[in-house]
Design a protein around this motif. Sequence first.
Motif, PDB file in Angstrom:
ATOM      1  N   LEU A   1       0.741  -1.075  -0.110  1.00  0.00           N
ATOM      2  CA  LEU A   1       0.072   0.026   0.028  1.00  0.00           C
ATOM      3  C   LEU A   1       0.936   1.348  -0.024  1.00  0.00           C
ATOM      4  O   LEU A   1       0.571   2.188  -0.808  1.00  0.00           O
ATOM      5  CB  LEU A   1      -1.067  -0.046   1.133  1.00  0.00           C
ATOM      6  CG  LEU A   1      -2.161  -1.085   1.022  1.00  0.00           C
ATOM      7  CD1 LEU A   1      -2.882  -0.952   2.607  1.00  0.00           C
ATOM      8  CD2 LEU A   1      -2.997  -0.806  -0.165  1.00  0.00           C
ATOM      9  N   ILE A   2       1.978   1.151   0.769  1.00  0.00           N
ATOM     10  CA  ILE A   2       2.854   2.206   0.941  1.00  0.00           C
ATOM     11  C   ILE A   2       3.490   2.611  -0.382  1.00  0.00           C
ATOM     12  O   ILE A   2       3.715   3.648  -1.064  1.00  0.00           O
ATOM     13  CB  ILE A   2       3.748   2.526   2.031  1.00  0.00           C
ATOM     14  CG1 ILE A   2       2.884   2.561   3.338  1.00  0.00           C
ATOM     15  CG2 ILE A   2       4.841   3.533   2.015  1.00  0.00           C
ATOM     16  CD1 ILE A   2       3.765   2.083   4.595  1.00  0.00           C
ATOM     17  N   PHE A   3       4.032   1.475  -0.865  1.00  0.00           N
ATOM     18  CA  PHE A   3       4.709   1.259  -2.047  1.00  0.00           C
ATOM     19  C   PHE A   3       3.996   2.039  -3.408  1.00  0.00           C
ATOM     20  O   PHE A   3       4.924   2.557  -4.230  1.00  0.00           O
ATOM     21  CB  PHE A   3       5.618   0.068  -2.245  1.00  0.00           C
ATOM     22  CG  PHE A   3       6.555  -0.002  -3.357  1.00  0.00           C
ATOM     23  CD1 PHE A   3       7.816   0.782  -3.021  1.00  0.00           C
ATOM     24  CD2 PHE A   3       6.367  -0.710  -4.652  1.00  0.00           C
ATOM     25  CE1 PHE A   3       8.719   0.776  -4.153  1.00  0.00           C
ATOM     26  CE2 PHE A   3       7.437  -0.667  -5.577  1.00  0.00           C
ATOM     27  CZ  PHE A   3       8.362   0.225  -5.481  1.00  0.00           C
ATOM     28  N   ASN A   4       2.881   1.592  -3.143  1.00  0.00           N
ATOM     29  CA  ASN A   4       2.052   1.958  -4.342  1.00  0.00           C
ATOM     30  C   ASN A   4       2.117   3.485  -4.783  1.00  0.00           C
ATOM     31  O   ASN A   4       1.709   4.060  -5.612  1.00  0.00           O
ATOM     32  CB  ASN A   4       0.589   1.492  -4.323  1.00  0.00           C
ATOM     33  CG  ASN A   4       0.656  -0.092  -4.995  1.00  0.00           C
ATOM     34  OD1 ASN A   4       1.246  -0.198  -5.680  1.00  0.00           O
ATOM     35  ND2 ASN A   4      -0.484  -0.492  -4.307  1.00  0.00           N
ATOM     36  N   GLN A   5       1.971   4.034  -3.564  1.00  0.00           N
ATOM     37  CA  GLN A   5       1.849   5.682  -3.445  1.00  0.00           C
ATOM     38  C   GLN A   5       3.168   6.356  -3.788  1.00  0.00           C
ATOM     39  O   GLN A   5       3.649   7.343  -4.171  1.00  0.00           O
ATOM     40  CB  GLN A   5       1.605   6.160  -2.147  1.00  0.00           C
ATOM     41  CG  GLN A   5       0.264   5.737  -1.660  1.00  0.00           C
ATOM     42  CD  GLN A   5      -1.025   5.890  -2.500  1.00  0.00           C
ATOM     43  OE1 GLN A   5      -0.875   7.004  -3.179  1.00  0.00           O
ATOM     44  NE2 GLN A   5      -1.640   4.757  -2.797  1.00  0.00           N
ATOM     45  N   ARG A   6       4.351   5.631  -3.563  1.00  0.00           N
ATOM     46  CA  ARG A   6       5.645   6.068  -3.648  1.00  0.00           C
ATOM     47  C   ARG A   6       6.045   6.448  -4.909  1.00  0.00           C
ATOM     48  O   ARG A   6       5.733   5.936  -6.118  1.00  0.00           O
ATOM     49  CB  ARG A   6       6.334   4.939  -3.271  1.00  0.00           C
ATOM     50  CG  ARG A   6       7.728   5.254  -2.831  1.00  0.00           C
ATOM     51  CD  ARG A   6       8.338   5.512  -1.778  1.00  0.00           C
ATOM     52  NE  ARG A   6       9.849   5.914  -2.171  1.00  0.00           N
ATOM     53  CZ  ARG A   6      10.676   5.512  -1.570  1.00  0.00           C
ATOM     54  NH1 ARG A   6      10.788   4.545  -0.604  1.00  0.00           N
ATOM     55  NH2 ARG A   6      11.994   6.167  -1.860  1.00  0.00           N
ATOM     56  N   GLU A   7       6.999   7.492  -5.214  1.00  0.00           N
ATOM     57  CA  GLU A   7       7.295   7.873  -6.133  1.00  0.00           C
ATOM     58  C   GLU A   7       8.850   7.993  -6.441  1.00  0.00           C
ATOM     59  O   GLU A   7       9.479   7.830  -5.546  1.00  0.00           O
ATOM     60  CB  GLU A   7       6.988   9.464  -6.734  1.00  0.00           C
ATOM     61  CG  GLU A   7       5.686   9.881  -6.681  1.00  0.00           C
ATOM     62  CD  GLU A   7       5.216  11.149  -7.313  1.00  0.00           C
ATOM     63  OE1 GLU A   7       4.704  11.176  -8.229  1.00  0.00           O
ATOM     64  OE2 GLU A   7       5.642  12.237  -6.446  1.00  0.00           O
ATOM     65  N   MET A   8       9.512   7.670  -7.707  1.00  0.00           N
ATOM     66  CA  MET A   8      10.909   7.314  -7.685  1.00  0.00           C
ATOM     67  C   MET A   8      11.454   8.205  -8.739  1.00  0.00           C
ATOM     68  O   MET A   8      11.074   8.567  -9.815  1.00  0.00           O
ATOM     69  CB  MET A   8      11.058   5.764  -8.215  1.00  0.00           C
ATOM     70  CG  MET A   8      10.902   4.897  -7.003  1.00  0.00           C
ATOM     71  SD  MET A   8      10.178   3.617  -7.371  1.00  0.00           S
ATOM     72  CE  MET A   8       8.419   3.829  -7.339  1.00  0.00           C
TER      73      MET A   8
ATOM     74  N   ILE B   1       6.055   5.649 -13.202  1.00  0.00           N
ATOM     75  CA  ILE B   1       6.979   5.860 -12.143  1.00  0.00           C
ATOM     76  C   ILE B   1       6.665   7.066 -11.253  1.00  0.00           C
ATOM     77  O   ILE B   1       6.947   7.048 -10.131  1.00  0.00           O
ATOM     78  CB  ILE B   1       8.294   5.664 -12.538  1.00  0.00           C
ATOM     79  CG1 ILE B   1       8.502   4.343 -13.521  1.00  0.00           C
ATOM     80  CG2 ILE B   1       9.423   5.956 -11.476  1.00  0.00           C
ATOM     81  CD1 ILE B   1       9.819   4.459 -14.449  1.00  0.00           C
ATOM     82  N   LEU B   2       6.400   8.183 -11.876  1.00  0.00           N
ATOM     83  CA  LEU B   2       5.943   9.311 -10.968  1.00  0.00           C
ATOM     84  C   LEU B   2       4.468   9.305 -11.398  1.00  0.00           C
ATOM     85  O   LEU B   2       3.790   8.968 -12.420  1.00  0.00           O
ATOM     86  CB  LEU B   2       6.634  10.514 -11.298  1.00  0.00           C
ATOM     87  CG  LEU B   2       8.247  10.764 -11.285  1.00  0.00           C
ATOM     88  CD1 LEU B   2       8.671  11.905 -11.605  1.00  0.00           C
ATOM     89  CD2 LEU B   2       8.425  10.476  -9.716  1.00  0.00           C
ATOM     90  N   TYR B   3       3.649  10.130 -10.344  1.00  0.00           N
ATOM     91  CA  TYR B   3       2.241  10.512 -10.674  1.00  0.00           C
ATOM     92  C   TYR B   3       2.007  12.072 -10.768  1.00  0.00           C
ATOM     93  O   TYR B   3       2.768  12.668 -10.250  1.00  0.00           O
ATOM     94  CB  TYR B   3       1.554  10.139  -9.294  1.00  0.00           C
ATOM     95  CG  TYR B   3       1.520   8.488  -9.033  1.00  0.00           C
ATOM     96  CD1 TYR B   3       1.176   7.544  -9.862  1.00  0.00           C
ATOM     97  CD2 TYR B   3       1.938   8.246  -7.881  1.00  0.00           C
ATOM     98  CE1 TYR B   3       1.489   6.264  -9.670  1.00  0.00           C
ATOM     99  CE2 TYR B   3       2.072   6.722  -7.657  1.00  0.00           C
ATOM    100  CZ  TYR B   3       1.844   6.063  -8.278  1.00  0.00           C
ATOM    101  OH  TYR B   3       1.981   4.572  -8.081  1.00  0.00           O
ATOM    102  N   PRO B   4       1.308  12.338 -11.913  1.00  0.00           N
ATOM    103  CA  PRO B   4       1.016  13.808 -12.249  1.00  0.00           C
ATOM    104  C   PRO B   4       0.600  14.560 -10.904  1.00  0.00           C
ATOM    105  O   PRO B   4      -0.255  14.200 -10.097  1.00  0.00           O
ATOM    106  CB  PRO B   4       0.207  13.579 -13.222  1.00  0.00           C
ATOM    107  CG  PRO B   4      -0.363  12.530 -13.538  1.00  0.00           C
ATOM    108  CD  PRO B   4       0.232  11.385 -12.443  1.00  0.00           C
ATOM    109  N   THR B   5       1.020  16.005 -10.754  1.00  0.00           N
ATOM    110  CA  THR B   5       0.532  16.857  -9.822  1.00  0.00           C
ATOM    111  C   THR B   5      -0.821  16.960 -10.103  1.00  0.00           C
ATOM    112  O   THR B   5      -1.806  17.003  -9.118  1.00  0.00           O
ATOM    113  CB  THR B   5       1.583  17.986  -9.472  1.00  0.00           C
ATOM    114  OG1 THR B   5       2.718  17.446  -9.393  1.00  0.00           O
ATOM    115  CG2 THR B   5       0.992  18.761  -8.193  1.00  0.00           C
ATOM    116  N   SER B   6      -0.884  17.680 -11.450  1.00  0.00           N
ATOM    117  CA  SER B   6      -2.430  17.547 -11.930  1.00  0.00           C
ATOM    118  C   SER B   6      -2.105  17.363 -13.425  1.00  0.00           C
ATOM    119  O   SER B   6      -1.187  17.366 -14.070  1.00  0.00           O
ATOM    120  CB  SER B   6      -2.694  19.146 -11.797  1.00  0.00           C
ATOM    121  OG  SER B   6      -1.997  20.029 -12.311  1.00  0.00           O
TER     122      SER B   6
END
Lengths: 259, 316
Positions: free
Chosen positions: A252-259, B66-71
């Motif tokens: 759950l935590i790793f899913n939110q994680r950005e790299m 790998i990154l999620y958009p801020t918006s």
Amino acid sequence: MNATAAIAGATFGEAVRKRVLMVILLAALVIILISPAFEPFAGRGQRTLVMSFGFGIIQLAGTFIAIILCTGLIPTEIERRTIYTILSKPVQRWQFVLGKLLGAIGTLAFIYAMMGLVFLLVTRLSLGAFEPQVIKGIVMFFFQSSLLASVTLFFSTFVSPLVNYFLSAGVFLMGNLMSTFLETIQRNPEVTPLTRIPVQILTIILPNFANFNIQNPIINPEQVLTDELAYFIQTIAYAIVYMALLLVGSILIFNQREM
Amino acid sequence: MGGYSIVSDVVIKTVKLTKRYSSWWGSQTVEAVKNLDLEVYRGEIFGFLGPNGAGKTTTIKVLLGILYPTSGEAYVLGKPAGDPETHHRLSYLPENPYFYEYMTGKEILTFYARLFGIPEPERSKRVNQLLDRVGLSRAANQPLRNYSKGMLQRIGLAQCLLNDPDLLILDEPTAGLDPIAHIDIRDLILELREQGKTLFISSHQLSDVEIVCDRVAILNRGELVRIGKLEELLSGGYVEMIAEKVSENVLEPIRQLGGRPSWHDGRLIVEQPDDGSIDRVIDLVRANGGHIISVKPYRRTLEDLFVETIQGGRKQ
Ligand SMILES: Nc1ncnc2c1ncn2[C@@H]1O[C@H](COP(=O)(O)OP(=O)(O)O)[C@@H](O)[C@H]1O
Ligand SMILES: [Mg+2]
């Protein structure tokens, strides 16, 4: 499933090439091998010495290896950017985390097998008899270390490796002592519920590592486990359930994680 | 079904994509990508250009989940960015790729092939084929820690081709490589276009992409400053004509044709827009007793455009 297995395999392959871990393993093996040489100092009898010494070294080595290995498992992948090529493949993040954990558990299985074999050999030679208790102890320590590995992997999804060393070591120590501490408190009528309840909660939340320390009854056969098999099954089941919960938390935590 | 699968020719689409990095206590933020609108079409080679720190890698990481958009939004192959299902059909070469050093070339490709779910015996076959294709057959059983940077880049390309992808995202594929390796990679890129693949290539070195890209976007400080077909962006070149023994009578008519005449050491130099009017200028010069010494086209280069755009952006 193939992806998870591939990641687990790569993790194992890398771990067994990690110099620190192999140095610890080798040192442990050497110490176990030479432990019968301390015989002349044995006050309490040879068997107690060989058993307690061997188990002590094995547990120590396993604990260190579990923590050192698992603090780096995920952070290293991010730091040296090997994770990018992995997550850009059709690999779900949970598969990555599961693969890492399985790789770590595989590594622990390997090092415990090595230490167990050498310990069996040493006990056979120095005590003159095959000691099945060694196998029981090794199995328990293996599950203890695997549980510790899950704890460390869980922390590694949100704290730095350095913090993780202290956090994991702290949880391991507390998890070893809490149940005894709680018993002491409960026997003391002067302790107020205000103190007792937090201790109780902490004892329940923290993984109970003490249950795996069955070397005491093994070393001192007069200290008898009433139903050994049930105890083993219960303790192992506890480890597996607790590890599954930690795994879910890590994912759950790793899913939110950005790299 | 979500996203933009209706327009199946759009392979990558971002809508007002913004990515902000913030330290975990939130005191410092970097807006690495700002309101980026981008469309990449099937079968094209798309150059994603910009100086270091422009936000290219950040955009790519968002496209890969790998990154999620801020918006804002990002879609790849008709699905929201990061959908592992689409990862069967795309591949990615990171900037300065790094692999498990203890593995051999063959082992690492086998590892990635397993991540793609390619079963044996197909797996071994493809791994060997690709080692051969990138010229690493002889080094196949050496650990990667003995590989040079160029060899690692070739392993990187090989792992991109394992799944025969529809879309390849290459982040600075030629950075830090020697010229021969540049040419190898350019040839490979052209070969992939022949096969109808879509390529999204980021670069801060323009000479590499100039020859191969169909369309380019120029990013600066997270903002899209130019996007279009390469030949459109590079239009606006001029033709330079040098002549001698011309009477001054030609100056005014040349100006009327849009040219810029000037005198140097008794020679007439004309910078004429690249719109065909140079023919009329030549006629004029001849009719006025002139002798043509040279006519030379000056095409704008991507480099010119880049410098103009980036400096234009800096002045603001
Ligand atoms: N993990 C990060 N944390 C904070 N800032 C970052 C991070 N990664 C990149 N940046 C910043 O975001 C901007 C864009 O970086 P990047 O996408 O790597 O650019 P490019 O690939 O075009 O060189 C830069 O200013 C860079 O310093
Ligand atoms: Mg970059």
